[in-house]
Design an enzyme around this catalytic site. Structure first.
Site, short mmCIF file in Angstrom:
data_model
loop_
_atom_site.label_atom_id
_atom_site.label_comp_id
_atom_site.label_asym_id
_atom_site.label_seq_id
_atom_site.Cartn_x
_atom_site.Cartn_y
_atom_site.Cartn_z
CB VAL A 76 7.89 18.40 4.38
CG1 VAL A 76 6.23 18.35 3.53
CG2 VAL A 76 7.34 17.99 5.51
CE LYS A 99 -5.38 -1.43 -4.34
NZ LYS A 99 -6.41 -1.78 -2.93
CB SER A 116 -1.01 0.11 1.06
OG SER A 116 -0.36 0.32 2.41
CE1 TYR A 131 -1.58 1.08 -3.31
CE2 TYR A 131 -2.02 3.57 -3.88
CZ TYR A 131 -2.23 2.17 -3.04
OH TYR A 131 -3.72 2.39 -2.25
CB THR A 184 -6.42 4.05 -4.19
OG1 THR A 184 -6.45 5.12 -3.24
CG2 THR A 184 -5.93 3.02 -4.65
CG ASP A 185 -8.25 9.78 -3.37
OD1 ASP A 185 -6.74 8.44 -3.78
OD2 ASP A 185 -8.09 10.42 -3.17
CD GLU A 186 -2.39 7.69 -4.53
OE1 GLU A 186 -0.89 7.10 -4.26
OE2 GLU A 186 -2.27 7.21 -2.37
P1 NAD Z 1 -1.58 -1.58 4.97
O1 NAD Z 1 -0.55 -1.26 4.60
O2 NAD Z 1 -1.67 -1.22 6.43
O3 NAD Z 1 -1.54 -2.77 5.43
C1 NAD Z 1 -1.69 -4.07 4.32
C2 NAD Z 1 -2.17 -5.39 4.95
O4 NAD Z 1 -2.15 -6.35 4.19
C3 NAD Z 1 -0.99 -6.14 6.18
O5 NAD Z 1 -2.02 -6.28 7.06
C4 NAD Z 1 0.10 -6.93 5.13
O6 NAD Z 1 0.52 -7.68 6.02
C5 NAD Z 1 -1.40 -7.41 4.25
N1 NAD Z 1 -0.43 -8.26 2.74
C6 NAD Z 1 -0.10 -7.24 2.46
N2 NAD Z 1 0.41 -8.23 1.65
C7 NAD Z 1 -0.58 -9.55 1.86
C8 NAD Z 1 -0.96 -10.67 0.92
N3 NAD Z 1 -0.01 -10.48 -0.62
N4 NAD Z 1 -1.93 -11.64 1.58
C9 NAD Z 1 -2.17 -11.31 2.42
N5 NAD Z 1 -1.76 -10.35 2.95
C10 NAD Z 1 -1.66 -9.40 2.79
O7 NAD Z 1 -2.77 -1.21 3.79
P2 NAD Z 1 -3.96 -0.28 5.07
O8 NAD Z 1 -3.17 1.29 4.49
O9 NAD Z 1 -4.97 -0.77 5.81
O10 NAD Z 1 -4.41 0.31 3.25
C11 NAD Z 1 -5.65 -1.30 2.64
C12 NAD Z 1 -6.23 -1.21 1.64
O11 NAD Z 1 -7.13 0.12 1.29
C13 NAD Z 1 -5.43 -1.07 0.21
O12 NAD Z 1 -6.09 -2.71 -0.58
C14 NAD Z 1 -4.94 0.16 -0.13
O13 NAD Z 1 -4.49 -0.10 -1.33
C15 NAD Z 1 -6.59 0.49 0.12
N6 NAD Z 1 -6.23 1.71 0.39
C16 NAD Z 1 -5.81 2.39 1.81
C17 NAD Z 1 -5.14 3.92 1.76
C18 NAD Z 1 -4.91 4.62 2.63
O14 NAD Z 1 -5.04 5.90 2.99
N7 NAD Z 1 -4.00 3.80 3.98
C19 NAD Z 1 -6.31 4.84 1.22
C20 NAD Z 1 -6.82 4.27 0.02
C21 NAD Z 1 -7.16 2.79 -0.23
P1 TYD Z 2 1.38 8.78 2.56
O1 TYD Z 2 1.28 8.39 4.06
O2 TYD Z 2 2.81 7.71 1.56
O3 TYD Z 2 0.05 8.62 0.99
P2 TYD Z 2 -0.38 9.14 -0.10
O4 TYD Z 2 0.99 8.42 -1.20
O5 TYD Z 2 -0.79 8.10 -0.93
O6 TYD Z 2 -1.36 9.74 0.02
O7 TYD Z 2 2.19 10.49 2.00
C1 TYD Z 2 0.78 11.21 2.12
C2 TYD Z 2 1.58 13.13 1.55
O8 TYD Z 2 2.40 12.67 2.30
C3 TYD Z 2 2.39 12.49 0.15
O9 TYD Z 2 1.78 13.23 -0.30
C4 TYD Z 2 3.64 12.21 0.76
C5 TYD Z 2 4.00 13.17 1.21
N1 TYD Z 2 4.83 13.25 2.53
C6 TYD Z 2 6.18 13.34 3.42
O10 TYD Z 2 5.92 14.86 2.90
N2 TYD Z 2 6.71 12.72 4.11
C7 TYD Z 2 7.08 11.85 4.23
O11 TYD Z 2 8.14 11.44 5.33
C8 TYD Z 2 5.97 11.10 3.94
C9 TYD Z 2 5.88 9.79 4.37
C10 TYD Z 2 4.78 11.78 2.99
#
Ligand code: NAD
Ligand code: TYD
Length: 377
Positions: free
Chosen positions: A221, A169, A86, A165, A140-142
């Protein structure tokens, strides 16, 4: 009794979802499948696993055997796929792992769900499925790419991923759509904005900044800090997923956003001032500081913008994400309930009170990762 299979349930959002389900619903079974990568931690869901309604399997979503075993053992009604690599920065270093887990893993889950749920064929040759089953892909919105200063992502915004990434997705979303169209598998896709809240692994912006402040380190940053993200409290996201599972129209995509755009610099400055206030107000929080940083005075003047360091920008750094969640609000009555000013204080308090969790999840490879990404800052 409804059986949920939650993949990635030991990660940030997946674990929050498991906790939400167990609190919200009585007559359920939650089967968690997680490979416990660096981002997954059994400690995060330990208390949930004490609940007889929850069961854990360690395994890779790419492996057909473990997924088939679960489907043979349990009458899975809902499969919610959180499991993914992720982190954008890691995808820049090792793109292939992202394609394997995020695309091939998703296809494997879809295939076994399809086989297990099939009851027969209709007169056109499409499979028919057990009543009430659903596959939900957490996206994800990405996948929509990057916005300029104005505009929002809607469900019809063209897909335009730009990082390994987000490309992975997007590939996953497209294979979900393919199973929906080709086999009429009942699916939904949710696309949410950046989540924040408890159990967020400290490689992502918010928890990394909190951790660094508590260790008296500089705050990296990227670029000039003007990139914008739309922050959503994780519990609100969990509620949205549950709403879509229950009442989302089959085959539909729902955007889930926080209506809460902030530049990265604003986020870092807000975390600085909030931590400083909390430490000044509440002596018990001071034990969260790295030993040696605790001062005898009640003032924490060193927790200031001076800790901010502008570092080299991320390659291909998306400038702005912003979601229009009108569809899920209109159809399912969901909206982001938690105001950011409240959510960020709740989150920071949680980290101040749960340093043992931070230490546990960063005791492994985290130090190597940090060293490689940020050097000796
Ligand atoms: P995370 O990285 O915290 O957790 C991912 C989990 O998946 C972990 O527990 C990891 O052990 C498990 N995992 C990874 N590869 C695996 C595999 N091959 N088989 C089984 N388990 C596996 O991620 P998160 O932030 O909790 O995100 C969860 C989902 O939401 C993801 O699909 C991510 O793309 C999506 N998402 C996250 C965000 C965010 O802001 N965190 C935003 C939009 C979408
Ligand atoms: P991140 O939490 O990695 O989420 P995403 O890239 O999926 O949006 O990053 C959020 C924003 O913060 C992104 O614009 C990158 C920036 N960032 C920093 O400026 N410093 C850092 O150490 C990290 C991890 C992210």
């Amino acid at each position: 009794m409804t059986t949920y299979l939650v993949t990635g349930g030991a990660g940030f959002i997946g674990a929050n979802f498991v906790k939400y389900l167990l609190k919200k619903h009585r007559e359920i079974r939650v089967v968690i499948l997680d490979d416990l990568t660096y981002a997954g931690n059994l400690g995060t869901i330990q208390t949930d696993l004490d609940d007889p309604r929850a069961v854990f399997y360690k395994g890779n979503i790419v492996d057909p055997r473990i997924v088939a075993t679960i489907f043979e053992k349990y009458p899975v009604d809902y499969l919610v796929n959180f499991a993914a690599e992720s982190h954008v920065d890691r995808s820049i270093e090792n793109p292939q792992l992202f394609l394997q887990t995020n695309i091939l893993g998703t296809q494997n889950l879809l295939e076994i769900a399809k086989k297990s749920w099939t009851t027969g064929k209709d007169d056109k040759g499409y499979p028919t499925y057990r009543k009430g089953v659903k596959y939900l892909q957490v996206s994800t919105d990405e996948v929509y790419g990057s916005l300029g200063e104005t505009g929002f992502f809607t469900e019809t915004t063209p897909l335009d991923p730009r990082s390994p990434y987000s490309a992975s997705k997007t590939g996953a979303d497209l294979i979900v759509v393919a199973y929906s169209e080709t086999y009429k598998l009942p699916v939904n896709i949710t696309r949410c904005s950046n989540n924040y809240g408890p159990y967020h692994f400290p490689e992502k912006l918010i928890p990394l900044i909190i951790k660094n402040i508590l260790e008296g380190k500089t705050l990296p940053v990227y670029g000039d800090g003007s990139n914008v993200r739309d922050w959503l409290y994780v519990e609100d996201h969990c509620k949205a997923i549950d709403r879509v599972l229950q009442d989302g129209r089959t085959g539909e995509i729902y955007n889930v956003g926080g209506h809460n755009e902030k530049t990265n610099l604003e986020i870092v400055q807000l975390i600085l001032s909030t931590i400083r206030n909390l430490l000044e107000e509440n002596k018990s929080y001071r034990s969260a500081l790295k030993p040696g940083l605790l001062q005898s005075s009640d003032h924490f003047d060193w927790i200031s913008n001076d800790l901010i360091t502008f570092v080299k920008d991320r390659l291909g750094h998306d400038q702005r994400y912003a979601i229009d969640p009108a569809k899920i609000t209109r159809e399912l009555g969901w909206y982001p309930e938690t105001k950011f000013e409240d959510g960020i204080v709740k989150t920071i308090r949680w980290y101040l009170e749960n340093q043992h969790w931070v230490k546990e999840v960063t005791s492994g490879d985290y130090q190597n990762y940090y060293q490689q990404m940020y050097g000796n800052r």
